[in-house]
Scaffold this motif. Structure first.
Motif, PDB file in Angstrom:
ATOM      1  N   LEU A 147       6.688  -6.812  -0.558  1.00  0.00           N
ATOM      2  CA  LEU A 147       7.232  -6.504   0.744  1.00  0.00           C
ATOM      3  C   LEU A 147       6.224  -7.088   1.838  1.00  0.00           C
ATOM      4  CD1 LEU A 147       7.984  -2.889   0.298  1.00  0.00           C
ATOM      5  CD2 LEU A 147       9.652  -4.748   0.407  1.00  0.00           C
ATOM      6  N   CYS A 148       4.844  -7.091   1.592  1.00  0.00           N
ATOM      7  CA  CYS A 148       3.926  -7.571   2.373  1.00  0.00           C
ATOM      8  C   CYS A 148       4.068  -9.004   2.427  1.00  0.00           C
ATOM      9  CB  CYS A 148       2.556  -7.265   2.180  1.00  0.00           C
ATOM     10  SG  CYS A 148       2.374  -5.417   2.113  1.00  0.00           S
ATOM     11  N   GLU A 149       4.281  -9.853   1.679  1.00  0.00           N
ATOM     12  CA  GLU A 149       4.440 -11.347   1.711  1.00  0.00           C
ATOM     13  C   GLU A 149       5.765 -11.514   2.524  1.00  0.00           C
ATOM     14  OE1 GLU A 149       4.585 -12.334  -2.627  1.00  0.00           O
ATOM     15  OE2 GLU A 149       2.436 -12.786  -2.660  1.00  0.00           O
ATOM     16  N   GLY A 150       6.798 -10.681   2.592  1.00  0.00           N
ATOM     17  CA  GLY A 150       8.062 -10.843   3.468  1.00  0.00           C
ATOM     18  C   GLY A 150       8.064 -10.367   4.745  1.00  0.00           C
ATOM     19  N   GLY A 151       6.731  -9.933   5.044  1.00  0.00           N
ATOM     20  CA  GLY A 151       6.286  -9.615   6.711  1.00  0.00           C
ATOM     21  C   GLY A 151       6.230  -8.104   6.990  1.00  0.00           C
ATOM     22  N   TRP A 152       6.350  -7.297   5.928  1.00  0.00           N
ATOM     23  CA  TRP A 152       6.157  -5.965   6.013  1.00  0.00           C
ATOM     24  C   TRP A 152       4.645  -5.516   6.143  1.00  0.00           C
ATOM     25  CZ3 TRP A 152      10.172  -2.520   7.019  1.00  0.00           C
ATOM     26  CH2 TRP A 152      11.561  -3.049   6.984  1.00  0.00           C
ATOM     27  N   ARG A 153       4.157  -4.381   6.913  1.00  0.00           N
ATOM     28  CA  ARG A 153       2.930  -3.938   6.900  1.00  0.00           C
ATOM     29  C   ARG A 153       2.664  -2.636   6.336  1.00  0.00           C
ATOM     30  NH1 ARG A 153       2.364  -3.399  12.129  1.00  0.00           N
ATOM     31  NH2 ARG A 153       2.183  -1.098  11.979  1.00  0.00           N
ATOM     32  N   LEU A 154       1.858  -2.586   5.089  1.00  0.00           N
ATOM     33  CA  LEU A 154       1.752  -1.070   4.838  1.00  0.00           C
ATOM     34  C   LEU A 154       0.828  -0.431   5.697  1.00  0.00           C
ATOM     35  CD1 LEU A 154       1.653   0.888   2.446  1.00  0.00           C
ATOM     36  CD2 LEU A 154       0.045  -0.495   1.132  1.00  0.00           C
ATOM     37  N   ASP A 155       1.532   0.535   6.146  1.00  0.00           N
ATOM     38  CA  ASP A 155       0.475   1.456   7.231  1.00  0.00           C
ATOM     39  C   ASP A 155      -0.356   2.532   6.553  1.00  0.00           C
ATOM     40  OD1 ASP A 155       1.429   0.381   9.732  1.00  0.00           O
ATOM     41  OD2 ASP A 155       2.763   2.154  10.003  1.00  0.00           O
ATOM     42  N   TRP A 156       0.093   3.459   5.648  1.00  0.00           N
ATOM     43  CA  TRP A 156      -0.457   4.328   4.943  1.00  0.00           C
ATOM     44  C   TRP A 156       0.108   4.717   3.767  1.00  0.00           C
ATOM     45  CZ3 TRP A 156       3.051   8.229   4.537  1.00  0.00           C
ATOM     46  CH2 TRP A 156       3.707   8.452   5.616  1.00  0.00           C
ATOM     47  N   VAL A 157      -0.728   5.394   3.021  1.00  0.00           N
ATOM     48  CA  VAL A 157      -0.331   5.959   1.522  1.00  0.00           C
ATOM     49  C   VAL A 157      -0.813   7.314   1.456  1.00  0.00           C
ATOM     50  CG1 VAL A 157      -0.233   5.613  -0.905  1.00  0.00           C
ATOM     51  CG2 VAL A 157      -0.406   3.611   0.705  1.00  0.00           C
ATOM     52  N   VAL A 158       0.107   8.213   1.125  1.00  0.00           N
ATOM     53  CA  VAL A 158      -0.540   9.660   0.642  1.00  0.00           C
ATOM     54  C   VAL A 158      -0.646   9.843  -0.952  1.00  0.00           C
ATOM     55  CG1 VAL A 158       0.084  12.207   1.080  1.00  0.00           C
ATOM     56  CG2 VAL A 158       0.381  10.456   3.029  1.00  0.00           C
TER      57      VAL A 158
END
Length: 392
Positions: free
Chosen positions: A362-373
């Motif tokens: 996903l990140c390589e496709g342009g998404w940003r990982l905001d947070w993880v719980v």
């Protein structure tokens, strides 16, 4: 001599010199001869069956050390894929909160044993106490053992326990219960212990032997028909943490796709219109019936997302996507999600490793990982779950 600095993914202690030791806690000293000197984060395990019983691996850790392990499992998996994110405090379910569990039984030597298996073994620990099962479920262990004795259990069987809205739901697999005496024993047991449903599966599918009222589980305020041994989040607290994270992640999205929707844990708790895809027919029909009865804006479709993942064109119709795949993750679906034009993704996972793999796509496709719980609802085990938010 070295110091245990963290707990590895399999529950072993890892020292600052790289050595590993079973049943070690952070802060313990690992001596040159392999013995351990207890440190500040070691506690006395509450259960007499630990560490033999495979139901728990980490009862020797105090609360802080266990919460740190849950968070570290997520951070380590992300780091392995070269990713970082804001990792929020771990949400840990309390002791005696498990509302779903599978116990194993055998009838060797004319005596029935019932419990979890030993670690890395098929040997059954005949439990006489349990600090993870909800009290209403543990109260059934001895009576179920007695019932299996009456049914003359000779081989191995599995006992699936779930707390439904109406009370305990029990499915026993791998046993035959034919004849009038077996019928009477089951009815007497179910009546005496206020069982909501009792079913037998001898290999031909579940056959309900007792169900005075239709069994349901309430999800998102809606009573959903509960198929025998259906998937359910392990604890109410764990479910609440995951649902809260998903709702925060997608906000007020007017349209959402809920992928691997199951019984509707998330679909029935979401705002706006929801498309729910699920491959298990019994879960899908239960969700569809419940949504229709409650007049929720949920369209449920039977769809195997491994064989037929949503296409990019289909995904672009939704403002948000919720995805909660099995332990293997969702590589094929993640590939399509990676090229989705816009929106937000709430990713729920029961395996930090497969999540991190999909997150990298996903990140390589342009998404940003905001947070993880991180979520630890399988208390004192190495099993860790999570919910995460991606934006594009």
């Amino acid at each position: 001599m070295s110091t245990i600095v963290r707990i590895g993914g399999k529950g072993e202690g890892v020292a600052d010199d790289g050595r590993r030791a079973a049943l070690a806690a952070p802060g313990d000293m690992l001596n040159d001869d392999g013995t351990l000197t207890p440190g500040l984060h070691r506690q006395t395990p509450p259960c007499r069956h630990f560490p033999t019983c495979g139901g728990c691996q980490l009862q020797h850790l105090d609360e802080d050390a266990y919460a740190a392990f849950v968070s570290d499992r997520v951070a380590g998996a992300l780091a392995g894929q070269g990713l970082t994110a804001t990792i929020r405090p771990a949400q840990i379910s309390p002791p005696r909160s498990r509302r779903r569990a599978t116990l194993h039984a055998d009838g060797k030597g004319g005596k029935v044993r019932l419990g979890f298996t030993e670690a890395k073994s098929h040997a059954i620990v005949d439990i006489t106490e349990c600090h993870i099962l909800a009290p209403d479920l543990f109260a059934l262990v001895a009576p179920v053992r007695g019932l299996l004795q009456k049914l003359r259990l000779k081989g191995r069987a599995d006992v699936h326990l779930t707390l439904a809205d109406q009370g305990p739901d029990i499915l026993v697999t791998g046993v035959k219960a034919d004849g009038l005496s077996a019928h009477d024993a089951i009815v007497d047991f179910a009546t005496a212990h206020r069982v909501a449903r009792f079913a037998i599966d001898d290999g031909m599918g579940p056959e309900t032997r007792w169900e005075p009222d239709a069994v349901t589980i309430t999800l998102g305020g809606v009573a959903v028909p509960l198929p025998p041994a259906a998937f359910l989040q392990a604890t109410p607290e764990g479910e609440a943490s995951l649902v809260a994270a998903v709702r925060e992640a997608i906000g007020d999205a007017p349209t959402t796709a809920d992928l691997f929707a199951g019984l509707g844990t998330f679909a029935l708790a979401l705002p706006g219109r929801v498309y729910a895809a699920e491959g298990a027919r019994d879960a899908l029909f239960a969700l569809k019936a419940a949504a229709n009865r409650a007049q929720r804006l949920v369209f449920a479709e039977h769809r195997d997302l491994y064989r037929r993942p949503l296409t990019v064109a289909e995904l672009d119709r939704f403002a948000a996507v919720v995805i909660d795949p099995p332990r293997a993750g969702a590589r094929e679906q993640a590939e399509a999600l990676a090229t989705k034009a816009s929106g937000v993704i709430a990713y729920v996972s029961c395996n930090p490793s497969s999540f991190a793999r999909d997150a990298k796509m996903l990140c390589e496709g342009g998404w940003r990982l905001d947070w993880v719980v991180p979520v630890g609802q399988f208390r004192w085990s190495t099993h860790v779950e999570l919910a995460a938010r991606f934006v594009k």
